[in-house]
Design an enzyme around this catalytic site. Structure first.
Site, PDB file in Angstrom:
ATOM      1  N   TYR A   1      19.765  -3.183   2.312  1.00  0.00           N
ATOM      2  CA  TYR A   1      20.966  -3.710   3.454  1.00  0.00           C
ATOM      3  C   TYR A   1      21.208  -5.162   3.156  1.00  0.00           C
ATOM      4  CZ  TYR A   1      19.721   0.694   6.090  1.00  0.00           C
ATOM      5  OH  TYR A   1      19.428   1.934   6.598  1.00  0.00           O
TER       6      TYR A   1
ATOM      7  N   LYS B   1       8.224   1.796  -3.907  1.00  0.00           N
ATOM      8  CA  LYS B   1       8.651   3.079  -4.664  1.00  0.00           C
ATOM      9  C   LYS B   1       8.344   2.361  -6.211  1.00  0.00           C
ATOM     10  CE  LYS B   1       9.861   7.186  -5.569  1.00  0.00           C
ATOM     11  NZ  LYS B   1       9.141   8.377  -5.294  1.00  0.00           N
TER      12      LYS B   1
ATOM     13  N   ASP C   1       8.157   8.663  -0.817  1.00  0.00           N
ATOM     14  CA  ASP C   1       7.978  10.155  -0.757  1.00  0.00           C
ATOM     15  C   ASP C   1       6.713  10.573  -0.203  1.00  0.00           C
ATOM     16  OD1 ASP C   1       7.219   9.421  -3.176  1.00  0.00           O
ATOM     17  OD2 ASP C   1       8.072  10.559  -4.324  1.00  0.00           O
TER      18      ASP C   1
ATOM     19  N   ASP D   1      14.286   1.545   7.953  1.00  0.00           N
ATOM     20  CA  ASP D   1      14.989   2.147   9.122  1.00  0.00           C
ATOM     21  C   ASP D   1      14.990   3.576   8.982  1.00  0.00           C
ATOM     22  OD1 ASP D   1      17.398   2.506  10.780  1.00  0.00           O
ATOM     23  OD2 ASP D   1      18.935   2.391   8.953  1.00  0.00           O
TER      24      ASP D   1
ATOM     25  N   ASP E   1      12.291   5.874  12.327  1.00  0.00           N
ATOM     26  CA  ASP E   1      12.897   6.893  12.935  1.00  0.00           C
ATOM     27  C   ASP E   1      12.135   8.073  12.753  1.00  0.00           C
ATOM     28  OD1 ASP E   1      15.029   5.278  13.953  1.00  0.00           O
ATOM     29  OD2 ASP E   1      16.510   7.124  13.340  1.00  0.00           O
TER      30      ASP E   1
HETATM   31  C1  IPM Z   1      18.062   0.047  13.623  1.00  0.00           C
HETATM   32  C2  IPM Z   1      19.679   0.704  13.604  1.00  0.00           C
HETATM   33  C3  IPM Z   1      20.530  -0.221  12.879  1.00  0.00           C
HETATM   34  C4  IPM Z   1      20.118  -0.486  11.448  1.00  0.00           C
HETATM   35  C5  IPM Z   1      21.686   0.041  13.032  1.00  0.00           C
HETATM   36  C6  IPM Z   1      22.400   0.467  14.280  1.00  0.00           C
HETATM   37  C7  IPM Z   1      22.668  -1.024  12.093  1.00  0.00           C
HETATM   38  O1  IPM Z   1      19.509   1.878  13.067  1.00  0.00           O
HETATM   39  O2  IPM Z   1      18.021  -0.932  14.329  1.00  0.00           O
HETATM   40  O3  IPM Z   1      17.196   0.917  12.993  1.00  0.00           O
HETATM   41  O4  IPM Z   1      20.457   0.420  10.806  1.00  0.00           O
HETATM   42  O5  IPM Z   1      19.261  -1.353  11.190  1.00  0.00           O
HETATM   43 MN    MN Z   2      17.933   2.914  12.658  1.00  0.00          MN
END
Ligand code: IPM
Ligand code: MN
Length: 359
Positions: A140, A195, A227, A251, A255
């Site tokens: 990123y 990785k 993975d 990221d 999730d």
């Molecule tokens: C997070 C979010 C952000 C990210 C987005 C909204 C830019 O998904 O905090 O995980 O990708 O870091």
């Molecule tokens: Mn996110």
């Protein structure tokens, strides 16, 4: 009485309603224990701010954040509000995380009572680890600066020695500070997700991580390929105490981790640097349910607890966490299988306040 200056960015979509709810909880807590006071400075930021001013956040607000003790942020961004380059306009990750060098993104993954994990047979606290995402470099870092031509595009994954070192140190400090070891065996353990079988950047990260690990022999060290790690976070979440990884892996996998404990609506996060920090849910602004009063406010309420912990109001932080726990244990707050809250958001907030007053 100790007073803290807090910048509040209510954000977009469900942001304002869950932020207001979390502030009600903070107010109840302050009245109940009466040891400190939070002073709020509400500022505009996000997609709506971009639409009305052309900037997702103003220079004045950035200054306020710099001077405050902490920043409390709701989710920002709306999928339809985009910059000319096609990316979303209301996201503040680049501005705040890179701008203030908040390199550690801490995301506790903890299973609360009665919050149906999609994993079979998981009881409360059988999943309880700290997910640490490097927040300022990795893939990123190419945000806004990818190389683009008509026929090809490149986004580069870069990690630095300093970046790998400081996030590794942060991870081992967390492992020492967290009282509880991994639920599986009580062991303090830091797992790097990487990785290094394919990419040089992860060979580099792993070497630095293992170097840092030598300073804390009491903490078990482990390195997993991303993975295989994705599978292990599902099949054996009880194995983990602290997990650390690169920005984009973090990221995505945080999730996934959030989904194992009843959804992102349960999950708070802290963005921490050496001098400043801000606190927010790990999810987005969910515009589809905005204004309906049905969002799960727990992620935002637990983000408030993380903020208090950062401000060294440890006992107050623990009280919020405990009140949320009790509200779920007594089934005064309930989730559906999709992670949505059953009933109204206001009822859930009241239930958490009631539990707080009993502590
Ligand atoms: C997070 C979010 C952000 C990210 C987005 C909204 C830019 O998904 O905090 O995980 O990708 O870091
Ligand atoms: Mn996110």
């Amino acid at each position: 009485m100790k007073t803290y200056q807090i910048v509040v960015l209510s954000g977009d979509g469900i942001g304002p309603e869950i932020v207001d709810g979390a502030i009600e909880v903070l107010e109840t807590l302050q009245k109940h224990i009466g040891r400190f006071r939070l002073e709020y400075n509400f500022c505009e930021a996000g997609a709506a701010c971009y639409q009305s001013t052309g900037e997702p956040i103003s220079a004045k607000t950035l200054k306020a954040i710099e001077l405050a003790d902490a920043t409390f942020k709701g989710p920002t961004g709306l999928p339809g509000v985009r910059k000319p380059d096609g990316t979303e306009a209301g996201l503040l990750g680049g501005v705040l995380r890179n701008g203030f060098d908040l390199y550690a993104n801490l995301r506790p993954i903890r299973l609360f009572p009665n919050t149906a994990s999609p994993l079979r047979g998981k009881i409360a606290d059988s999943i309880d680890y700290l997910f640490l995402r490097e927040n300022t470099e990795g893939l990123y870092l190419s945000r806004g600066s990818g190389v683009v031509s008509n026929s090809a595009v490149a986004d580069i994954l870069m990690v630095t020695r300093e970046g790998c070192e400081r996030i590794s140190r942060f991870a081992f400090n967390l492992a020492i500070k967290k009282k509880r070891g991994a639920p599986e065996d009580g062991q303090k353990r830091v797992t790097l997700i990487e990785k290094s079988n394919v990419l040089r950047s992860f060979v580099f990260f792993r070497e630095i991580f293992l170097d840092v690990a030598r300073q804390t022999p009491e903490v078990e060290v482990e390195s997993l390929y991303a993975d295989a790690a994705s599978a292990a976070l599902i099949t054996r979440p009880q194995h983990f105490q602290v997990v650390v990884t690169e920005n984009m892996f973090g990221d995505i996998l945080s999730d996934l981790a959030g989904a194992t404990v009843g959804g992102l609506g349960m999950c708070p996060s802290a963005n921490i640097g050496d001098r400043l920090a801000y606190f927010e849910p790990i999810h987005g602004s969910a515009p589809d349910i905005a204004g309906k009063g049905i969002a799960n406010p727990v992620s935002q309420i637990r983000a408030a607890a993380m903020m208090l912990d950062y401000l060294s109001e440890t006992e107050a932080a623990e009280m919020i966490e405990k009140a949320v726990w009790k509200a779920f244990e007594n089934k005064h707050v309930e989730l559906s299988d999709t992670g949505a809250i059953i009933g109204k958001m206001t009822t859930a907030i009241q239930a958490i306040q009631d539990e707080l007053r009993k502590l």
